[in-house]
Design a protein around this motif. Structure first.
Motif, PDB file in Angstrom:
ATOM      1  N   GLU A 128      -8.697   6.757   9.947  1.00 34.51           N
ATOM      2  CA  GLU A 128      -8.444   5.773  11.064  1.00 34.51           C
ATOM      3  C   GLU A 128      -8.926   4.180  10.412  1.00 34.51           C
ATOM      4  O   GLU A 128      -8.340   3.440  10.735  1.00 34.51           O
ATOM      5  CB  GLU A 128      -8.524   6.716  12.133  1.00 34.51           C
ATOM      6  N   GLN A 129     -10.467   4.100  10.301  1.00 34.74           N
ATOM      7  CA  GLN A 129     -10.546   2.798  11.071  1.00 34.74           C
ATOM      8  C   GLN A 129     -10.402   1.898   9.787  1.00 34.74           C
ATOM      9  O   GLN A 129     -10.072   0.580  10.319  1.00 34.74           O
ATOM     10  CB  GLN A 129     -12.722   3.034  10.930  1.00 34.74           C
ATOM     11  N   GLU A 130     -10.261   3.277   8.926  1.00 32.17           N
ATOM     12  CA  GLU A 130     -10.011   1.954   6.779  1.00 32.17           C
ATOM     13  C   GLU A 130      -8.704   1.504   7.462  1.00 32.17           C
ATOM     14  O   GLU A 130      -7.783   0.878   7.071  1.00 32.17           O
ATOM     15  CB  GLU A 130     -10.386   2.971   6.349  1.00 32.17           C
ATOM     16  N   VAL A 131      -7.588   3.211   7.823  1.00 26.69           N
ATOM     17  CA  VAL A 131      -6.368   2.366   8.138  1.00 26.69           C
ATOM     18  C   VAL A 131      -5.905   1.379   9.195  1.00 26.69           C
ATOM     19  O   VAL A 131      -4.684   0.157   8.570  1.00 26.69           O
ATOM     20  CB  VAL A 131      -5.377   3.967   8.239  1.00 26.69           C
ATOM     21  N   ARG A 132      -6.796   1.383  10.320  1.00 32.97           N
ATOM     22  CA  ARG A 132      -6.759   0.119  11.467  1.00 32.97           C
ATOM     23  C   ARG A 132      -6.717  -1.331  10.763  1.00 32.97           C
ATOM     24  O   ARG A 132      -6.843  -1.969  10.727  1.00 32.97           O
ATOM     25  CB  ARG A 132      -7.128   0.255  12.871  1.00 32.97           C
ATOM     26  N   ALA A 133      -8.134  -1.480   9.737  1.00 38.31           N
ATOM     27  CA  ALA A 133      -7.944  -2.485   9.190  1.00 38.31           C
ATOM     28  C   ALA A 133      -7.286  -2.865   8.598  1.00 38.31           C
ATOM     29  O   ALA A 133      -7.107  -4.437   7.786  1.00 38.31           O
ATOM     30  CB  ALA A 133      -9.646  -2.497   8.494  1.00 38.31           C
ATOM     31  N   LEU A 134      -6.992  -1.864   7.632  1.00 40.19           N
ATOM     32  CA  LEU A 134      -5.695  -2.267   6.716  1.00 40.19           C
ATOM     33  C   LEU A 134      -4.584  -2.859   7.405  1.00 40.19           C
ATOM     34  O   LEU A 134      -4.026  -3.740   7.138  1.00 40.19           O
ATOM     35  CB  LEU A 134      -5.581  -1.116   5.912  1.00 40.19           C
ATOM     36  N   LEU A 138      -3.336  -6.760   7.273  1.00 40.20           N
ATOM     37  CA  LEU A 138      -1.640  -6.654   6.570  1.00 40.20           C
ATOM     38  C   LEU A 138      -0.962  -7.546   7.417  1.00 40.20           C
ATOM     39  O   LEU A 138       0.063  -8.166   7.385  1.00 40.20           O
ATOM     40  CB  LEU A 138      -0.975  -4.976   6.661  1.00 40.20           C
ATOM     41  N   GLN A 139      -1.670  -6.625   9.057  1.00 42.14           N
ATOM     42  CA  GLN A 139      -0.540  -7.930   9.735  1.00 42.14           C
ATOM     43  C   GLN A 139      -1.039  -9.825  10.023  1.00 42.14           C
ATOM     44  O   GLN A 139       0.249  -9.920   9.449  1.00 42.14           O
ATOM     45  CB  GLN A 139      -1.441  -7.401  11.320  1.00 42.14           C
ATOM     46  N   LEU A 140      -2.280  -9.656   9.208  1.00 41.90           N
ATOM     47  CA  LEU A 140      -2.878 -11.140   9.589  1.00 41.90           C
ATOM     48  C   LEU A 140      -1.758 -11.943   8.308  1.00 41.90           C
ATOM     49  O   LEU A 140      -1.328 -12.914   8.134  1.00 41.90           O
ATOM     50  CB  LEU A 140      -3.851 -11.336   8.927  1.00 41.90           C
ATOM     51  N   ARG A 141      -1.254 -10.751   6.935  1.00 43.36           N
ATOM     52  CA  ARG A 141      -0.670 -11.537   6.177  1.00 43.36           C
ATOM     53  C   ARG A 141       0.532 -11.424   5.678  1.00 43.36           C
ATOM     54  O   ARG A 141       0.966 -12.248   5.688  1.00 43.36           O
ATOM     55  CB  ARG A 141      -0.812 -10.115   4.239  1.00 43.36           C
ATOM     56  N   LEU A 142       1.354 -10.543   7.200  1.00 45.11           N
ATOM     57  CA  LEU A 142       2.376 -10.701   7.111  1.00 45.11           C
ATOM     58  C   LEU A 142       2.652 -11.887   8.622  1.00 45.11           C
ATOM     59  O   LEU A 142       3.941 -12.724   7.805  1.00 45.11           O
ATOM     60  CB  LEU A 142       3.547  -9.876   7.943  1.00 45.11           C
TER      61      LEU A 142
END
Length: 383
Positions: A128-134, A138-142
């Motif tokens: 879950e932490q990895e998913v949140r980090a991902l 992704l949000q930053l990239r978007l």
């Protein structure tokens, strides 16, 4: 970790685990609250086994203390007796399991199950932490993509505005050239007629012949400007044998520049060739500052005549060289509409030749014109 005040009970618990646990086992025994809390802080265990009733302490209090330090730490109560209501209350408060000391055969499976659940919970939390980090990445990239998209759109809008402005400027320039050419053709035609009449009446005056030749060249230039402003190619080229050396020497006399040119016969239009070299020489004089800094040189090479218009001005930067013959292109030293070199290139190309620009040793620009020699002359000169 085993919280137990009875040495015998601790040994029984250890024996129950050592035989059936199926994994490496290290048991740290503590007997009271102080030892338990110290051990939790200094060497956190993977699981806690605790008696329910201890002198001055109890298993439920121990659970709450462990839960405060590590909320996901498995905690199993191992006790001699516990009422059903008390057992349910401990489970309700979050204790992992409880085992009666009279049924220690259930201890190893309960420990294995608790450790497996803890491992699964830890893996799930890490995932879950990895998913949140991902998701955050992704949000930053978007956000970055949106920012870049906005920047690109603004740049495209600016480029579109600049393109429209450039197109409008070129259209105005073409209109100006077309109207100016039309306006100049009438007086030039009249001037040429007067010069021809004066030349006939004066009986072959050299001055009038030279003036008539210059007027004819100006008329031809005006016609060329009109054609190029319409997007047409230079026309009206009449080929016959011509002494290229005479053409170059005449241009040199007209502009006061040194012309190192021996006699050389080629097939071409003398008026058009004069126009080419007059244009190149006048450009050289303008950018270099005087006719003493410009030179005409004729070299004969296998199959071609090479004419160099050498100046010692500021030169042509490398990034400009590929564009210098483009229509309407004007460099920093431009003083015209940017069509002279385009006309020169088209005339040279119509003569099956080539024109380019090189660097002059020591500074400046050298325009090189290569024109083909007639086959019989080339064979005679270089046999």
């Amino acid at each position: 970790m085993h919280l137990e005040d009875s040495e015998l009970d601790h040994e029984l618990v250890s024996m129950a685990l050592e035989g059936d646990l199926g994994r490496d086992l290290t048991i740290q025994r503590v007997e009271d609250e102080e030892g338990f809390l110290t051990a939790l802080r200094e060497s956190p265990p993977h699981i806690v086994l605790s008696d329910f009733a201890l002198p001055g302490y109890d298993g439920l209090s121990a659970f709450h203390a462990a839960h405060q330090l590590e909320p996901n730490l498995p905690f199993i109560i191992v006790t001699g007796a516990m009422g059903e209501e008390v057992a349910v209350d401990t489970l309700r408060q979050g204790v992992t399991d409880y085992i009666l000391k009279a049924r220690l055969e259930r201890l190893a499976p309960a420990v294995n199950r608790a450790l497996a659940e803890a491992d699964a919970r830890l893996s799930r939390e890490r995932a879950e932490q990895e998913v949140r980090a991902l998701n955050a990445s992704l949000q930053l990239r978007l956000e970055e993509v949106e920012r870049l998209r906005g920047t690109t759109e603004r740049q495209n809008q600016r480029l579109e505005v600049q393109a429209r402005q450039l197109e409008e400027a070129l259209n105005l320039q073409k209109t100006f050239l077309a109207e100016t050419s039309h306006e100049l053709r009438t007086p030039l035609t009249a001037l040429l007629g007067y010069l021809r009449r004066a030349e006939r009446e004066a009986g072959g005056s050299q001055v009038l012949q030279d003036a008539q030749r210059v007027a004819e060249n100006m008329t031809r230039l005006v016609n060329d400007l009109l054609q190029l402003s319409r997007g047409e190619l230079v026309q009206s080229i009449e080929m016959h044998f011509v002494n290229l050396g005479n053409v170059l020497r005449q241009v040199g006399r007209d502009y006061g520049v040194e012309a190192d040119a021996a006699d050389c016969e080629i097939v071409g239009d003398p008026g058009r060739l004069t126009q080419v070299f007059a244009n190149l020489v006048s450009n050289g004089i303008r950018v270099s500052g005087g006719p003493d800094k410009v030179q005409l040189v004729l070299n004969l090479r296998p199959g071609e005549a090479e004419v160099l218009v050498v100046d010692h001005g500021p030169g042509v930067p490398d990034d400009i060289k590929p564009r210098i013959f483009d229509k309407f292109y004007r460099g920093k030293e431009a003083g015209s509409a940017g069509l002279g070199l385009t006309i020169a290139q088209q005339v040279v190309t119509a003569h099956a030749g080539a024109i380019d620009v090189l660097d002059t040793p020591g500074g400046g620009a050298t325009f090189r014109v290569r024109l083909p020699l007639p086959d019989d002359e080339g064979d005679e000169d270089f046999a």
